[in-house]
Design an enzyme around this catalytic site. Structure first.
Site, PDB file in Angstrom:
ATOM      1  N   ARG A  14     -27.399 -24.286  -8.579  1.00 19.35           N
ATOM      2  CA  ARG A  14     -26.664 -23.548  -7.625  1.00 19.35           C
ATOM      3  C   ARG A  14     -27.066 -25.054  -6.809  1.00 19.35           C
ATOM      4  NH1 ARG A  14     -24.474 -18.896  -7.879  1.00 19.35           N
ATOM      5  NH2 ARG A  14     -23.655 -17.858  -5.892  1.00 19.35           N
ATOM      6  N   ARG A  73     -11.161  -7.993  -4.892  1.00 21.62           N
ATOM      7  CA  ARG A  73     -11.873  -7.831  -6.115  1.00 21.62           C
ATOM      8  C   ARG A  73     -12.595  -6.484  -5.369  1.00 21.62           C
ATOM      9  NH1 ARG A  73     -16.027 -12.571  -7.842  1.00 21.62           N
ATOM     10  NH2 ARG A  73     -17.345 -12.003  -6.483  1.00 21.62           N
ATOM     11  N   LYS A 126     -17.141 -16.138 -13.754  1.00 20.36           N
ATOM     12  CA  LYS A 126     -17.963 -16.673 -14.423  1.00 20.36           C
ATOM     13  C   LYS A 126     -18.401 -14.802 -14.814  1.00 20.36           C
ATOM     14  CE  LYS A 126     -20.530 -18.625 -11.316  1.00 20.36           C
ATOM     15  NZ  LYS A 126     -19.264 -19.198 -10.154  1.00 20.36           N
ATOM     16  N   ARG A 141     -18.893 -18.989   1.483  1.00 20.34           N
ATOM     17  CA  ARG A 141     -19.848 -19.617   0.079  1.00 20.34           C
ATOM     18  C   ARG A 141     -19.050 -20.550  -0.694  1.00 20.34           C
ATOM     19  NH1 ARG A 141     -17.926 -14.071  -1.960  1.00 20.34           N
ATOM     20  NH2 ARG A 141     -18.419 -14.754  -3.940  1.00 20.34           N
ATOM     21  N   ARG A 144     -17.751  -5.785  -3.141  1.00 15.92           N
ATOM     22  CA  ARG A 144     -19.050  -6.901  -2.648  1.00 15.92           C
ATOM     23  C   ARG A 144     -19.158  -7.099  -1.351  1.00 15.92           C
ATOM     24  NH1 ARG A 144     -20.456 -11.072  -6.171  1.00 15.92           N
ATOM     25  NH2 ARG A 144     -21.032 -12.753  -4.463  1.00 15.92           N
TER      26      ARG A 144
END
Ligand code: AMP
Length: 227
Positions: free
Chosen positions: A92, A131, A16, A176, A165
């Protein structure tokens, strides 16, 4: 011209953020990324940031009031010359979707379209766990799927330090993904029922996904040009 309002919906790790950056640039949209805004609050050490961090470090959604506070503060800063807004990571859950409806009604703006980036669940763990971003310019990489051309060196600025992160750790990632399943995925049916949903297959190369997003989005701008 009436400002356009787009929502980018999809699981954590679906891409996203990357697509939102491209889309915002291509269509002159103001990119509203709640995750990024909350991380900025944490970095600044604000009270809001400290409270949000307790939830984010566990992979849970930050409470409604705090998120709406961030959204309202961001919307107030949007320059009128922007062609519209692009929400990334918001809403969300259904409560936030209703909160957004109230806010947009005050601004007399309807939601233009919801772009849903679809993908299979099992590839996302890899996308998130590997990531990283450049510690200097913020360029994004995935050390397995999309590494820098020279190992350990940022393609964009040559910096050699990369950061991960805090919530891209396997146990937090699981939470998550669960939060997405239970809280966020009902939004698919919610926006489908409103006739706003546009599905894009996110399980393709970044440029291909972006091309498909542009195909969905362009008619909304062409319609305004011919008015
Ligand atoms: P993201 O950068 O979109 O992956 O978001 C990182 C984390 O920030 C999430 O796991 C949540 O803890 C928090 N967060 C971001 N956006 C929202 C939102 N709209 N509502 C609640 N929590 C959010």
């Amino acid at each position: 011209m009436t400002q356009r309002v787009f929502i980018l919906l999809g699981m954590p790790g679906v891409g996203k953020g990357t697509q939102a950056e491209h889309l915002a640039k291509a269509c002159n949209l103001f990119h509203i990324d709640t995750g990024h805004a909350l991380r900025s609050e944490i970095a600044l050490g604000t009270e809001l940031g400290q409270t949000a961090q307790n939830y984010m470090s566990q992979g849970q959604l930050v409470p409604f009031d705090l998120v709406m506070q961030v959204i309202k503060a961001t919307i107030e800063r949007i320059p009128s010359e922007q062609a519209g807004f692009l929400f990334d990571g918001f809403p969300r859950n259904l409560q936030q979707a209703e909160g957004l409806n109230t806010l947009l009604a005050e601004l007399n703006l309807p939601i233009t379209a919801v772009l849903y980036l679809e993908t299979a669940h099992d590839i996302l763990m890899d996308r998130l766990a590997y990531r990283v971003s450049c510690g200097s310019c913020g360029a994004k990489y995935n050390t397995r799927l999309n590494p820098p051309k020279t190992e350990g060196v940022c393609d964009a600025c040559g910096h050699t330090e990369f950061v991960q992160r805090a919530d891209d750790k396997p146990d937090v990632i699981e939470n998550r993904l669960k939060a997405y399943e239970t809280e966020t995925s009902p939004l698919i049916a919610y926006y489908e029922a409103k006739g706003l949903m546009h599905r894009v297959n996110a399980n393709q190369a970044i440029d291909t996904v972006f091309g498909e997003i542009m195909t969905e989005v362009q008619p909304f701008f062409e319609a305004s040009a011919s008015v």
